[in-house]
Design a protein around this motif. Structure first.
Motif, PDB file in Angstrom:
ATOM      1  N   CYS A   1      10.325   3.808 -31.501  1.00  0.00           N
ATOM      2  CA  CYS A   1      11.136   4.410 -32.567  1.00  0.00           C
ATOM      3  C   CYS A   1      12.529   3.801 -32.633  1.00  0.00           C
ATOM      4  O   CYS A   1      13.176   3.844 -33.671  1.00  0.00           O
ATOM      5  CB  CYS A   1      11.232   5.913 -32.356  1.00  0.00           C
ATOM      6  N   ALA A   2      12.967   3.219 -31.539  1.00  0.00           N
ATOM      7  CA  ALA A   2      14.271   2.551 -31.511  1.00  0.00           C
ATOM      8  C   ALA A   2      14.182   1.122 -32.027  1.00  0.00           C
ATOM      9  O   ALA A   2      15.169   0.419 -32.082  1.00  0.00           O
ATOM     10  CB  ALA A   2      14.826   2.556 -30.088  1.00  0.00           C
ATOM     11  N   GLY A   3      12.967   0.686 -32.384  1.00  0.00           N
ATOM     12  CA  GLY A   3      12.797  -0.647 -32.934  1.00  0.00           C
ATOM     13  C   GLY A   3      12.302  -1.678 -31.937  1.00  0.00           C
ATOM     14  O   GLY A   3      12.281  -2.867 -32.232  1.00  0.00           O
TER      15      GLY A   3
ATOM     16  N   LYS B   1      19.917   1.645 -27.237  1.00  0.00           N
ATOM     17  CA  LYS B   1      19.762   0.965 -28.519  1.00  0.00           C
ATOM     18  C   LYS B   1      20.118   1.850 -29.718  1.00  0.00           C
ATOM     19  O   LYS B   1      20.604   1.349 -30.729  1.00  0.00           O
ATOM     20  CB  LYS B   1      18.321   0.460 -28.652  1.00  0.00           C
ATOM     21  N   VAL B   2      19.898   3.167 -29.596  1.00  0.00           N
ATOM     22  CA  VAL B   2      20.072   4.035 -30.762  1.00  0.00           C
ATOM     23  C   VAL B   2      21.185   5.062 -30.586  1.00  0.00           C
ATOM     24  O   VAL B   2      22.130   5.114 -31.367  1.00  0.00           O
ATOM     25  CB  VAL B   2      18.746   4.764 -31.108  1.00  0.00           C
ATOM     26  N   LEU B   3      21.078   5.911 -29.572  1.00  0.00           N
ATOM     27  CA  LEU B   3      21.993   7.050 -29.485  1.00  0.00           C
ATOM     28  C   LEU B   3      23.434   6.681 -29.152  1.00  0.00           C
ATOM     29  O   LEU B   3      24.352   7.184 -29.802  1.00  0.00           O
ATOM     30  CB  LEU B   3      21.465   8.078 -28.490  1.00  0.00           C
TER      31      LEU B   3
ATOM     32  N   GLN C   1       9.341   6.486 -27.744  1.00  0.00           N
ATOM     33  CA  GLN C   1      10.807   6.459 -27.869  1.00  0.00           C
ATOM     34  C   GLN C   1      11.340   5.047 -28.091  1.00  0.00           C
ATOM     35  O   GLN C   1      12.090   4.814 -29.031  1.00  0.00           O
ATOM     36  CB  GLN C   1      11.469   7.095 -26.651  1.00  0.00           C
TER      37      GLN C   1
ATOM     38  N   PHE D   1      16.053   3.736 -25.387  1.00  0.00           N
ATOM     39  CA  PHE D   1      16.315   4.520 -26.597  1.00  0.00           C
ATOM     40  C   PHE D   1      17.795   4.906 -26.680  1.00  0.00           C
ATOM     41  O   PHE D   1      18.435   4.730 -27.713  1.00  0.00           O
ATOM     42  CB  PHE D   1      15.429   5.767 -26.608  1.00  0.00           C
TER      43      PHE D   1
ATOM     44  N   LEU E   1      25.227   5.232 -32.064  1.00  0.00           N
ATOM     45  CA  LEU E   1      25.433   6.285 -33.053  1.00  0.00           C
ATOM     46  C   LEU E   1      26.612   7.181 -32.673  1.00  0.00           C
ATOM     47  O   LEU E   1      27.439   7.527 -33.514  1.00  0.00           O
ATOM     48  CB  LEU E   1      24.181   7.160 -33.146  1.00  0.00           C
TER      49      LEU E   1
ATOM     50  N   VAL F   1      14.683   7.814 -36.775  1.00  0.00           N
ATOM     51  CA  VAL F   1      15.978   7.858 -36.127  1.00  0.00           C
ATOM     52  C   VAL F   1      16.734   6.531 -36.238  1.00  0.00           C
ATOM     53  O   VAL F   1      17.947   6.511 -36.352  1.00  0.00           O
ATOM     54  CB  VAL F   1      15.845   8.299 -34.641  1.00  0.00           C
ATOM     55  N   LYS F   2      16.015   5.426 -36.247  1.00  0.00           N
ATOM     56  CA  LYS F   2      16.713   4.133 -36.331  1.00  0.00           C
ATOM     57  C   LYS F   2      17.353   3.907 -37.703  1.00  0.00           C
ATOM     58  O   LYS F   2      18.166   3.020 -37.862  1.00  0.00           O
ATOM     59  CB  LYS F   2      15.778   2.998 -35.952  1.00  0.00           C
ATOM     60  N   ASN F   3      16.991   4.742 -38.680  1.00  0.00           N
ATOM     61  CA  ASN F   3      17.571   4.605 -40.021  1.00  0.00           C
ATOM     62  C   ASN F   3      18.864   5.391 -40.187  1.00  0.00           C
ATOM     63  O   ASN F   3      19.442   5.383 -41.256  1.00  0.00           O
ATOM     64  CB  ASN F   3      16.555   5.078 -41.076  1.00  0.00           C
TER      65      ASN F   3
END
Length: 154
Positions: free
Chosen positions: A113-115, A51-53, A110, A48, A56, A151-153
């Protein structure tokens, strides 16, 4: 926190299946709750974050090899989870849902949600997820994950 969950289960006298009074079933729950910190939680959170935070926060995509490594680590933990904890049982501690199942599914959401659809091509895990969601209530489960699913959006 696991400590807070255990406190709440005991303070509010929840149904026995959440944290069984039967010592063998309780030991299965405790075993999973101890194992998951360094395995499902650590590996799922790492994916997570990777890939996401981090993209960002830095504004830069991470090198693909870091994402591949994080995914491989999670896949090893998922295989262990299926083989050691789920085996051929409907839930981690046996025939009823427990805190172990709830914690496991929340942690697995998690990466989802990150895809990363970790349930794809894992029928045993998918069927277990459906049973846990039904035990908790599908609507409640969806409401609890509504924010993180977006969150991924960002």
């Amino acid at each position: 926190s696991i400590a807070i969950l255990l406190y709440l289960v005991q303070k509010f006298k929840t149904p026995d299946h959440w944290y069984p009074s039967d010592l063998q079933k309780r030991a299965r729950v405790d075993e999973y709750l101890s194992w998951q910190h360094a395995n499902i939680r650590a590996k799922g959170s790492k994916l997570f974050l990777t890939k996401v935070l981090l993209p960002l926060l830095t504004g830069q995509p991470l090198p693909p090899e870091k994402l591949v490594f994080a995914t491989e680590e999670l896949n090893i933990a998922l295989k262990q989870f299926e083989e050691k904890f789920l085996q051929d049982k409907p839930f981690i501690a046996g025939s009823e849902v427990s805190l172990a199942d709830l914690v496991a599914l929340v942690e697995l959401m998690q990466p989802v949600c990150a895809g990363y659809d970790l349930f794809e091509e894992r029928p045993k895990l998918t069927e277990w997820r459906q049973r846990v969601e039904e035990a908790v209530g599908k609507q409640l489960f969806q409401e609890a994950h509504e924010e993180i699913m977006n969150v991924k959006n960002l």
